[in-house]
Motif scaffolding. Structure first.
Motif, mmCIF file in Angstrom:
data_model
loop_
_atom_site.group_PDB
_atom_site.id
_atom_site.type_symbol
_atom_site.label_atom_id
_atom_site.label_comp_id
_atom_site.label_asym_id
_atom_site.label_seq_id
_atom_site.Cartn_x
_atom_site.Cartn_y
_atom_site.Cartn_z
ATOM 1 N N VAL A 96 26.445 86.044 2.263
ATOM 2 C CA VAL A 96 25.011 86.071 1.947
ATOM 3 C C VAL A 96 24.224 85.720 3.201
ATOM 4 N N ARG A 97 23.251 86.558 3.505
ATOM 5 C CA ARG A 97 22.330 86.288 4.612
ATOM 6 C C ARG A 97 20.911 86.464 4.101
ATOM 7 N N LEU A 98 20.014 85.635 4.615
ATOM 8 C CA LEU A 98 18.590 85.695 4.277
ATOM 9 C C LEU A 98 17.798 85.915 5.555
ATOM 10 N N ALA A 99 16.666 86.574 5.415
ATOM 11 C CA ALA A 99 15.811 86.787 6.585
ATOM 12 C C ALA A 99 14.358 86.864 6.158
ATOM 13 N N SER A 100 13.506 86.558 7.105
ATOM 14 C CA SER A 100 12.071 86.759 6.952
ATOM 15 C C SER A 100 11.716 87.901 7.902
ATOM 16 N N MET A 125 20.254 98.073 11.136
ATOM 17 C CA MET A 125 19.665 98.176 12.473
ATOM 18 C C MET A 125 18.275 97.533 12.534
ATOM 19 N N ALA A 126 17.494 97.670 11.471
ATOM 20 C CA ALA A 126 16.127 97.148 11.468
ATOM 21 C C ALA A 126 16.075 95.641 11.212
ATOM 22 N N VAL A 127 17.026 95.134 10.437
ATOM 23 C CA VAL A 127 16.942 93.738 9.999
ATOM 24 C C VAL A 127 18.158 92.919 10.414
ATOM 25 N N TRP A 128 19.322 93.263 9.917
ATOM 26 C CA TRP A 128 20.470 92.363 10.002
ATOM 27 C C TRP A 128 21.058 92.240 11.396
ATOM 28 N N SER A 129 20.931 93.255 12.216
ATOM 29 C CA SER A 129 21.424 93.119 13.590
ATOM 30 C C SER A 129 20.498 92.235 14.414
ATOM 31 N N GLN A 130 19.291 91.949 13.891
ATOM 32 C CA GLN A 130 18.301 91.132 14.589
ATOM 33 C C GLN A 130 18.312 89.661 14.148
ATOM 34 N N VAL A 131 18.961 89.367 13.019
ATOM 35 C CA VAL A 131 18.905 88.022 12.437
ATOM 36 C C VAL A 131 20.003 87.149 13.038
ATOM 37 N N PRO A 132 19.654 85.968 13.542
ATOM 38 C CA PRO A 132 20.671 85.083 14.111
ATOM 39 C C PRO A 132 21.648 84.613 13.037
ATOM 40 N N ALA A 133 22.863 84.356 13.436
ATOM 41 C CA ALA A 133 23.918 83.928 12.508
ATOM 42 C C ALA A 133 23.547 82.655 11.759
ATOM 43 N N ARG A 134 22.700 81.817 12.332
ATOM 44 C CA ARG A 134 22.352 80.557 11.673
ATOM 45 C C ARG A 134 21.599 80.774 10.364
ATOM 46 N N MET A 135 21.122 81.988 10.117
ATOM 47 C CA MET A 135 20.396 82.272 8.882
ATOM 48 C C MET A 135 21.334 82.599 7.722
ATOM 49 N N GLN A 136 22.635 82.518 7.956
ATOM 50 C CA GLN A 136 23.569 82.804 6.876
ATOM 51 C C GLN A 136 23.568 81.654 5.878
ATOM 52 N N ALA A 137 23.719 82.025 4.609
ATOM 53 C CA ALA A 137 23.755 80.996 3.559
ATOM 54 C C ALA A 137 25.187 80.663 3.212
#
Length: 137
Positions: A96-100, A125-137
């Protein structure tokens, strides 16, 4: 509020109202929803995705409910990625990953969705490749 759940995009409207209405429809009362914490919501996401891996597209009502809970309980997330690895043995292993995500990116994804061109690759490509790993739940 626009919300990306895996490769499905939803307009949640008022997240509090949507969570309450969808919760009622699923037999989850308002008091239970109010008392839920984000850890419980993530556990629920894991369990439901474990049972139905394609839930984001195959069961929009449940996906909208989970998305509205995530948005409500985090007060910032507008994207959720929940995937069960092929080697997973239980719901606890669902990733599970979350992003703003910015409004500009969400609008671009909405345009692709409206044209029937929103894919998992595009969302990644638009969201998940840009989100740092620390945002994982």
């Amino acid at each position: 509020m626009l919300f990306l759940f895996n490769d499905a995009l939803y307009d949640l409207g008022d997240v509090n109202q949507t969570a309450r209405e969808r919760g009622d429809a699923l037999g989850i009362n308002a008091l239970t929803l109010r008392n839920m914490r984000i850890g419980q919501v993530v556990k629920l996401v894991r369990e439901w995705v474990w049972e139905r891996p394609a839930l984001a597209k195959s069961d929009p009502q449940s996906a909208i409910f989970l998305a509205s809970l995530v948005a409500l309980k985090t007060n910032e997330a507008n994207a959720l990625l929940a995937v069960a690895p092929t080697t997973a043995k239980s719901s606890a292993e669902v990733q599970v990953r979350l992003a703003s995500v910015s409004l500009v990116t969400m609008k671009q994804l909405m345009d692709l969705h409206a044209e029937g061109r929103l894919s998992g690759h595009t969302a990644n490509m638009a969201v998940w490749s840009q989100v740092p790993a620390r945002m994982q739940a």
